[in-house]
Design a protein around this motif. Sequence first.
Motif, mmCIF file in Angstrom:
data_model
loop_
_atom_site.group_PDB
_atom_site.id
_atom_site.type_symbol
_atom_site.label_atom_id
_atom_site.label_comp_id
_atom_site.label_asym_id
_atom_site.label_seq_id
_atom_site.Cartn_x
_atom_site.Cartn_y
_atom_site.Cartn_z
ATOM 1 N N ARG A 201 26.318 69.344 51.838
ATOM 2 C CA ARG A 201 25.576 69.961 52.938
ATOM 3 C C ARG A 201 24.112 69.505 52.999
ATOM 4 N NH1 ARG A 201 29.969 70.599 53.866
ATOM 5 N NH2 ARG A 201 31.205 72.493 54.209
ATOM 6 N N ARG A 202 23.547 69.145 51.834
ATOM 7 C CA ARG A 202 22.104 68.879 51.803
ATOM 8 C C ARG A 202 21.786 67.669 50.917
ATOM 9 N NH1 ARG A 202 17.082 71.972 49.204
ATOM 10 N NH2 ARG A 202 18.574 72.380 47.542
ATOM 11 N N ILE A 203 20.832 66.875 51.387
ATOM 12 C CA ILE A 203 20.335 65.731 50.620
ATOM 13 C C ILE A 203 18.876 65.987 50.280
ATOM 14 C CG2 ILE A 203 19.811 63.254 50.688
ATOM 15 C CD1 ILE A 203 22.200 62.961 52.611
ATOM 16 N N ILE A 204 18.553 65.879 49.016
ATOM 17 C CA ILE A 204 17.193 66.124 48.532
ATOM 18 C C ILE A 204 16.535 64.782 48.222
ATOM 19 C CG2 ILE A 204 15.816 67.197 46.705
ATOM 20 C CD1 ILE A 204 18.225 69.145 46.313
ATOM 21 N N GLN A 226 24.823 63.397 61.098
ATOM 22 C CA GLN A 226 25.998 63.635 60.266
ATOM 23 C C GLN A 226 26.092 65.088 59.799
ATOM 24 O OE1 GLN A 226 26.776 60.507 57.341
ATOM 25 N NE2 GLN A 226 25.358 59.143 58.399
ATOM 26 N N ASN A 227 25.384 65.967 60.495
ATOM 27 C CA ASN A 227 25.412 67.403 60.192
ATOM 28 C C ASN A 227 25.015 67.692 58.744
ATOM 29 O OD1 ASN A 227 26.294 68.248 62.814
ATOM 30 N ND2 ASN A 227 28.361 67.546 62.279
ATOM 31 N N LEU A 228 24.007 66.996 58.296
ATOM 32 C CA LEU A 228 23.471 67.208 56.957
ATOM 33 C C LEU A 228 22.021 67.678 57.059
ATOM 34 C CD1 LEU A 228 24.788 63.971 55.190
ATOM 35 C CD2 LEU A 228 25.573 66.309 54.746
ATOM 36 N N GLU A 229 21.591 68.398 56.071
ATOM 37 C CA GLU A 229 20.189 68.799 55.985
ATOM 38 C C GLU A 229 19.462 67.837 55.049
ATOM 39 O OE1 GLU A 229 17.423 72.406 54.130
ATOM 40 O OE2 GLU A 229 19.596 72.676 54.316
ATOM 41 N N LEU A 230 18.354 67.292 55.501
ATOM 42 C CA LEU A 230 17.531 66.449 54.637
ATOM 43 C C LEU A 230 16.319 67.256 54.198
ATOM 44 C CD1 LEU A 230 17.173 63.521 53.479
ATOM 45 C CD2 LEU A 230 15.537 63.184 55.350
ATOM 46 N N ARG A 255 27.546 71.708 44.174
ATOM 47 C CA ARG A 255 28.708 71.526 45.054
ATOM 48 C C ARG A 255 28.298 71.039 46.436
ATOM 49 N NH1 ARG A 255 32.279 76.386 45.998
ATOM 50 N NH2 ARG A 255 33.429 74.768 47.141
ATOM 51 N N HIS A 256 27.100 71.408 46.868
ATOM 52 C CA HIS A 256 26.701 71.121 48.241
ATOM 53 C C HIS A 256 25.436 70.277 48.358
ATOM 54 C CE1 HIS A 256 28.943 75.092 48.757
ATOM 55 N NE2 HIS A 256 29.686 74.188 49.372
ATOM 56 N N ASP A 257 24.762 69.993 47.246
ATOM 57 C CA ASP A 257 23.520 69.218 47.268
ATOM 58 C C ASP A 257 23.690 67.878 46.541
ATOM 59 O OD1 ASP A 257 22.411 71.405 48.518
ATOM 60 O OD2 ASP A 257 21.402 72.158 46.719
ATOM 61 N N ALA A 258 22.843 66.936 46.893
ATOM 62 C CA ALA A 258 22.793 65.646 46.194
ATOM 63 C C ALA A 258 21.365 65.132 46.226
ATOM 64 C CB ALA A 258 23.732 64.635 46.847
ATOM 65 N N ILE A 259 20.995 64.373 45.208
ATOM 66 C CA ILE A 259 19.672 63.754 45.118
ATOM 67 C C ILE A 259 19.765 62.302 45.584
ATOM 68 C CG2 ILE A 259 17.878 62.948 43.532
ATOM 69 C CD1 ILE A 259 17.604 65.823 43.714
ATOM 70 N N TRP A 260 18.829 61.898 46.438
ATOM 71 C CA TRP A 260 18.752 60.509 46.894
ATOM 72 C C TRP A 260 17.491 59.868 46.321
ATOM 73 C CZ3 TRP A 260 16.392 59.133 52.246
ATOM 74 C CH2 TRP A 260 16.364 57.732 52.402
ATOM 75 N N TRP A 282 22.332 64.740 35.451
ATOM 76 C CA TRP A 282 23.568 64.661 34.650
ATOM 77 C C TRP A 282 23.847 66.021 34.007
ATOM 78 C CZ3 TRP A 282 27.217 60.857 33.553
ATOM 79 C CH2 TRP A 282 28.057 61.102 32.453
ATOM 80 N N ASN A 283 22.823 66.615 33.423
ATOM 81 C CA ASN A 283 23.004 67.916 32.760
ATOM 82 C C ASN A 283 23.383 69.017 33.746
ATOM 83 O OD1 ASN A 283 22.369 66.771 30.286
ATOM 84 N ND2 ASN A 283 20.213 67.384 30.361
ATOM 85 N N SER A 284 22.980 68.868 34.990
ATOM 86 C CA SER A 284 23.280 69.868 36.013
ATOM 87 C C SER A 284 24.521 69.526 36.831
ATOM 88 C CB SER A 284 22.085 70.023 36.957
ATOM 89 O OG SER A 284 20.925 70.435 36.260
ATOM 90 N N ASN A 285 25.173 68.395 36.502
ATOM 91 C CA ASN A 285 26.335 67.931 37.275
ATOM 92 C C ASN A 285 26.001 67.761 38.755
ATOM 93 O OD1 ASN A 285 28.027 67.895 35.023
ATOM 94 N ND2 ASN A 285 28.676 70.007 35.332
ATOM 95 N N LEU A 286 24.774 67.367 39.017
ATOM 96 C CA LEU A 286 24.303 67.207 40.389
ATOM 97 C C LEU A 286 24.475 65.751 40.827
ATOM 98 C CD1 LEU A 286 22.834 68.603 42.790
ATOM 99 C CD2 LEU A 286 20.685 67.779 41.775
#
Length: 369
Positions: A201-204, A226-230, A255-260, A282-286
């Motif tokens: 859902r969200r890109i950080i 693409q219906n994503l939040e930046l 589950r809904h966020d990712a780091i770019w 890695w430690n946060s499974n993000l």
Amino acid sequence: MKKIINALFAAVVLLSSAGALQASGGALQSSAAVATAAADTGMLIEPMDIVTVAAPLRPDVRPVTLAQLEDQLRRPELQASLGKGSIAVVYPNVEEPFRSAFLAMIQGIEDRIKLRVRAYPVDPHVDTTDLNNTLKRSGTKVVIALGRQGLSATAGLDREISVLAGGVLLLSESENVTGISMTPDPAMLFSRLRLLLPELRRIIVVYNPQKSDWLIKLAREAAKAQNLELSAYVAADLASAAKLYSQLIASADNRHDAIWLPHDSTTVEESTILPLVLKESWNSNLPLFSSNVLHVKKGALFAMLPDNVELGRTLAASAMGVIAGDVRRRPLVPLRELQTAINLRTASHIGLNLGALQQRSFDFVYPQP
């Protein structure tokens, strides 16, 4: 096996698509030599120890040896004459592994226009007046400038000679350059991310506006489409970036966020910031993905990298448009001629199990299954 894996991945580091050439493989490149070449070309942010190997030949590219292509480029009478003018290429006179990448771009240019082009390898201290006179004598109307060194060499050209830039990693709108940056198009990165993680859902992203403002503007549009939040956060220095990353990763929903990680030497500094972000994500499974393919080997989920032959074809099409009379000023655009690399270990760690069919959708896989 580990050496083979590292060697295969190193072919990716060579800005890819040099597989169109029969470059010699297996020769170790010292980090000092790579750093020197990188500084000359402007094509890498940070040098690494590299093992050079020949990338696999693509079926849609005619096989040609490096020696054959070099011989063709030395023939002064071979040029692209498209009725109203000619196209020339200016590229850095550098050693391998970077030379093969530039020659692959030139091959793509020739594939598109179906004619040979005049190609001029230039040194850092090239006589720009002499180059300008040479280009004018040959009737050049458009110069495709490859690499930072090639682009710098065109600074003194007459105004009637149009310049298109390509093969340069970091460019901004402030440089008033027309062409294609080596920074991957955010829209293509986000699209691949959505395919891998449908629940996203969200890109950080953390960025320095002085370096990446133009890219973040494009990223906002791509995310919205693409219906994503930046969620974009500004950091002007390393300390601010480190603090932001720690806070953002700690509060993120894996589950809904990712780091770019964009191409930004402030917020994605290689020796301090990158290890921190990789460890905490890695430690946060993000999920963490990058614009820099070097980060895939270090633990990023995936990244995109240049397809140099296709980049050459696109640059040639733009040059032909100028020859045909298209004089509209176009802004710098991000790279859309891309290949993709993925880290299967990272994918498995975040619960993403890719089958054989999905793995085949990637051009490079690390580590080798």
